[in-house]
Design a protein around this motif. Structure first.
Motif, PDB file in Angstrom:
ATOM      1  N   GLY A 265       0.823  -1.206   0.000  1.00 49.24           N
ATOM      2  CA  GLY A 265       0.000   0.000   0.000  1.00 49.24           C
ATOM      3  C   GLY A 265       0.854   1.252   0.000  1.00 49.24           C
ATOM      4  O   GLY A 265       1.898   1.306   0.652  1.00 49.24           O
ATOM      5  N   MET A 266       0.415   2.253  -0.708  1.00 44.68           N
ATOM      6  CA  MET A 266       1.168   3.491  -0.864  1.00 44.68           C
ATOM      7  C   MET A 266       1.306   4.274   0.440  1.00 44.68           C
ATOM      8  O   MET A 266       2.153   5.147   0.549  1.00 44.68           O
ATOM      9  N   HIS A 267       0.492   3.952   1.423  1.00 44.53           N
ATOM     10  CA  HIS A 267       0.530   4.666   2.700  1.00 44.53           C
ATOM     11  C   HIS A 267       1.533   4.060   3.683  1.00 44.53           C
ATOM     12  O   HIS A 267       1.686   4.557   4.795  1.00 44.53           O
ATOM     13  N   ARG A 268       2.265   3.046   3.291  1.00 47.71           N
ATOM     14  CA  ARG A 268       3.078   2.272   4.234  1.00 47.71           C
ATOM     15  C   ARG A 268       4.466   2.854   4.512  1.00 47.71           C
ATOM     16  O   ARG A 268       5.380   2.145   4.906  1.00 47.71           O
ATOM     17  N   LEU A 269       4.642   4.147   4.352  1.00 44.66           N
ATOM     18  CA  LEU A 269       5.844   4.871   4.765  1.00 44.66           C
ATOM     19  C   LEU A 269       5.396   6.113   5.508  1.00 44.66           C
ATOM     20  O   LEU A 269       4.360   6.690   5.173  1.00 44.66           O
ATOM     21  N   GLY A 270       6.173   6.554   6.490  1.00 45.77           N
ATOM     22  CA  GLY A 270       5.802   7.771   7.186  1.00 45.77           C
ATOM     23  C   GLY A 270       6.841   8.216   8.185  1.00 45.77           C
ATOM     24  O   GLY A 270       7.918   7.627   8.306  1.00 45.77           O
ATOM     25  N   ARG A 271       6.476   9.250   8.900  1.00 39.82           N
ATOM     26  CA  ARG A 271       7.287   9.776  10.006  1.00 39.82           C
ATOM     27  C   ARG A 271       6.521   9.514  11.289  1.00 39.82           C
ATOM     28  O   ARG A 271       5.291   9.552  11.322  1.00 39.82           O
ATOM     29  N   CYS A 272       7.239   9.286  12.358  1.00 38.69           N
ATOM     30  CA  CYS A 272       6.651   8.970  13.651  1.00 38.69           C
ATOM     31  C   CYS A 272       5.672  10.055  14.090  1.00 38.69           C
ATOM     32  O   CYS A 272       5.945  11.250  13.962  1.00 38.69           O
ATOM     33  N   ALA A 273       4.534   9.632  14.620  1.00 42.04           N
ATOM     34  CA  ALA A 273       3.492  10.564  15.065  1.00 42.04           C
ATOM     35  C   ALA A 273       3.699  11.036  16.500  1.00 42.04           C
ATOM     36  O   ALA A 273       2.963  11.900  16.980  1.00 42.04           O
ATOM     37  N   ALA A 274       4.698  10.503  17.196  1.00 39.95           N
ATOM     38  CA  ALA A 274       4.944  10.915  18.583  1.00 39.95           C
ATOM     39  C   ALA A 274       5.442  12.353  18.617  1.00 39.95           C
ATOM     40  O   ALA A 274       6.224  12.780  17.763  1.00 39.95           O
ATOM     41  N   VAL A 275       4.981  13.084  19.602  1.00 39.34           N
ATOM     42  CA  VAL A 275       5.402  14.468  19.777  1.00 39.34           C
ATOM     43  C   VAL A 275       6.922  14.506  19.935  1.00 39.34           C
ATOM     44  O   VAL A 275       7.489  13.775  20.750  1.00 39.34           O
ATOM     45  N   GLY A 276       7.583  15.324  19.126  1.00 36.65           N
ATOM     46  CA  GLY A 276       9.018  15.485  19.220  1.00 36.65           C
ATOM     47  C   GLY A 276       9.850  14.453  18.474  1.00 36.65           C
ATOM     48  O   GLY A 276      11.071  14.520  18.484  1.00 36.65           O
TER      49      GLY A 276
ATOM     50  N   THR B 235      10.615  12.599  14.782  1.00 39.01           N
ATOM     51  CA  THR B 235      10.398  12.648  13.322  1.00 39.01           C
ATOM     52  C   THR B 235      11.066  11.469  12.622  1.00 39.01           C
ATOM     53  O   THR B 235      11.305  11.512  11.419  1.00 39.01           O
ATOM     54  N   THR B 236      11.349  10.421  13.356  1.00 38.91           N
ATOM     55  CA  THR B 236      12.022   9.257  12.788  1.00 38.91           C
ATOM     56  C   THR B 236      11.151   8.618  11.705  1.00 38.91           C
ATOM     57  O   THR B 236       9.966   8.389  11.924  1.00 38.91           O
ATOM     58  N   PRO B 237      11.738   8.323  10.542  1.00 40.78           N
ATOM     59  CA  PRO B 237      10.953   7.658   9.492  1.00 40.78           C
ATOM     60  C   PRO B 237      10.715   6.191   9.836  1.00 40.78           C
ATOM     61  O   PRO B 237      11.486   5.582  10.572  1.00 40.78           O
TER      62      PRO B 237
ATOM     63  N   TYR C 178       3.772   5.062  14.478  1.00 41.49           N
ATOM     64  CA  TYR C 178       4.947   5.367  15.281  1.00 41.49           C
ATOM     65  C   TYR C 178       6.151   4.605  14.749  1.00 41.49           C
ATOM     66  O   TYR C 178       6.007   3.509  14.198  1.00 41.49           O
ATOM     67  N   CYS C 179       7.337   5.146  15.000  1.00 38.58           N
ATOM     68  CA  CYS C 179       8.562   4.491  14.525  1.00 38.58           C
ATOM     69  C   CYS C 179       8.901   3.259  15.345  1.00 38.58           C
ATOM     70  O   CYS C 179       9.605   2.381  14.859  1.00 38.58           O
ATOM     71  N   SER C 180       8.380   3.199  16.574  1.00 37.25           N
ATOM     72  CA  SER C 180       8.710   2.074  17.454  1.00 37.25           C
ATOM     73  C   SER C 180       7.624   1.926  18.518  1.00 37.25           C
ATOM     74  O   SER C 180       6.897   2.885  18.804  1.00 37.25           O
ATOM     75  N   PRO C 181       7.530   0.767  19.141  1.00 38.04           N
ATOM     76  CA  PRO C 181       6.600   0.610  20.263  1.00 38.04           C
ATOM     77  C   PRO C 181       6.916   1.591  21.396  1.00 38.04           C
ATOM     78  O   PRO C 181       6.014   2.092  22.053  1.00 38.04           O
ATOM     79  N   ALA C 182       8.192   1.876  21.606  1.00 36.33           N
ATOM     80  CA  ALA C 182       8.568   2.819  22.676  1.00 36.33           C
ATOM     81  C   ALA C 182       7.954   4.198  22.434  1.00 36.33           C
ATOM     82  O   ALA C 182       7.409   4.814  23.363  1.00 36.33           O
ATOM     83  N   CYS C 183       8.016   4.689  21.206  1.00 33.70           N
ATOM     84  CA  CYS C 183       7.411   5.997  20.900  1.00 33.70           C
ATOM     85  C   CYS C 183       5.894   5.938  21.050  1.00 33.70           C
ATOM     86  O   CYS C 183       5.280   6.873  21.552  1.00 33.70           O
TER      87      CYS C 183
ATOM     88  N   ASP D 160       3.854   8.209  23.749  1.00 35.38           N
ATOM     89  CA  ASP D 160       2.784   9.100  23.310  1.00 35.38           C
ATOM     90  C   ASP D 160       1.470   8.758  24.007  1.00 35.38           C
ATOM     91  O   ASP D 160       0.701   9.656  24.372  1.00 35.38           O
ATOM     92  N   ALA D 161       1.201   7.473  24.223  1.00 35.59           N
ATOM     93  CA  ALA D 161      -0.015   7.075  24.945  1.00 35.59           C
ATOM     94  C   ALA D 161       0.027   7.577  26.384  1.00 35.59           C
ATOM     95  O   ALA D 161      -0.979   8.078  26.898  1.00 35.59           O
ATOM     96  N   VAL D 162       1.171   7.491  27.032  1.00 40.79           N
ATOM     97  CA  VAL D 162       1.310   8.003  28.399  1.00 40.79           C
ATOM     98  C   VAL D 162       1.112   9.514  28.419  1.00 40.79           C
ATOM     99  O   VAL D 162       0.418  10.058  29.284  1.00 40.79           O
ATOM    100  N   ARG D 163       1.701  10.213  27.443  1.00 40.39           N
ATOM    101  CA  ARG D 163       1.536  11.667  27.355  1.00 40.39           C
ATOM    102  C   ARG D 163       0.061  12.040  27.197  1.00 40.39           C
ATOM    103  O   ARG D 163      -0.444  12.927  27.888  1.00 40.39           O
ATOM    104  N   ARG D 164      -0.648  11.329  26.316  1.00 41.14           N
ATOM    105  CA  ARG D 164      -2.075  11.616  26.109  1.00 41.14           C
ATOM    106  C   ARG D 164      -2.873  11.304  27.375  1.00 41.14           C
ATOM    107  O   ARG D 164      -3.771  12.065  27.751  1.00 41.14           O
TER     108      ARG D 164
END
Length: 175
Positions: free
Chosen positions: A126-137, A139-141, A153-158, A162-166
């Motif tokens: 799918g064309m949507h399968r690349l991106g930048r991490c959605a976590a605040v701060g 920008t890891t691809p 997200y770029c990783s489970p850690a991010c 982000d879930a804890v922040r929200r």
């Protein structure tokens, strides 16, 4: 038997080279070998510089704002990267298909491998399968290899941070 040396591993290699650039030529060789890349020519200082330049171009594919733009940017990379497909047993490890000319410098080989691998990844998943991490701060691809195709997200850690922040933001707003 080689099923597809140009797909997922090539995209993972690209992300590895971007997020943790090898500091030396020897480190570049070790990284490529870790992804089962056969290196046919000696690696030179040109290879790391040219690879870094190409990866900056490749990031524009990730940063494209819609599918048509993403395809156009990737097609520009493919135009300079790929050759006609050819059957090869160059490493005496089994017949497989290459989309590159033989005996290319490492930088050229990586350009081809990553460009074709990205095209196969996007066309197949799918064309949507690349991106930048959605976590605040952050920008890891990332490349989404998940079953559901909903990675943000770029990783489970991010994702967890982000879930804890929200959660903390909701809890503080409710107080």
């Amino acid at each position: 038997m080689h099923l597809n040396p140009y797909g997922e591993d090539a995209v993972r290699l690209a992300l590895s080279l971007i997020t943790d650039p090898p500091p030396t030529d020897d480190a570049m060789v070790v990284r490529c070998l870790a992804y089962d890349l056969v290196i046919e020519l000696p690696v030179t200082k040109y290879d790391r510089a040219a690879t870094a330049e190409f990866l900056a171009e490749w990031l524009t594919v990730i940063d494209a704002t819609d599918h048509d733009e993403r395809a156009a940017r990737l097609n520009d990379l493919l135009r300079f990267a790929s050759a006609y497909p050819r059957l090869t047993n160059h490493a005496e490890d089994g017949w497989h298909i290459h989309y590159r000319d033989p005996a290319q410098p490492l930088a050229s080989l990586l350009r081809t491998l990553i460009s074709v691998g990205t095209a196969l990844h996007l066309a197949g998943r799918g064309m949507h399968r690349l991106g930048r991490c959605a976590a605040v701060g952050c920008t890891t691809p990332y490349a989404d290899f998940s079953r559901t195709g909903k990675q943000t997200y770029c990783s489970p850690a991010c994702g967890n941070r982000d879930a804890v922040r929200r959660h903390r933001a909701r809890t503080a707003a409710g107080s």
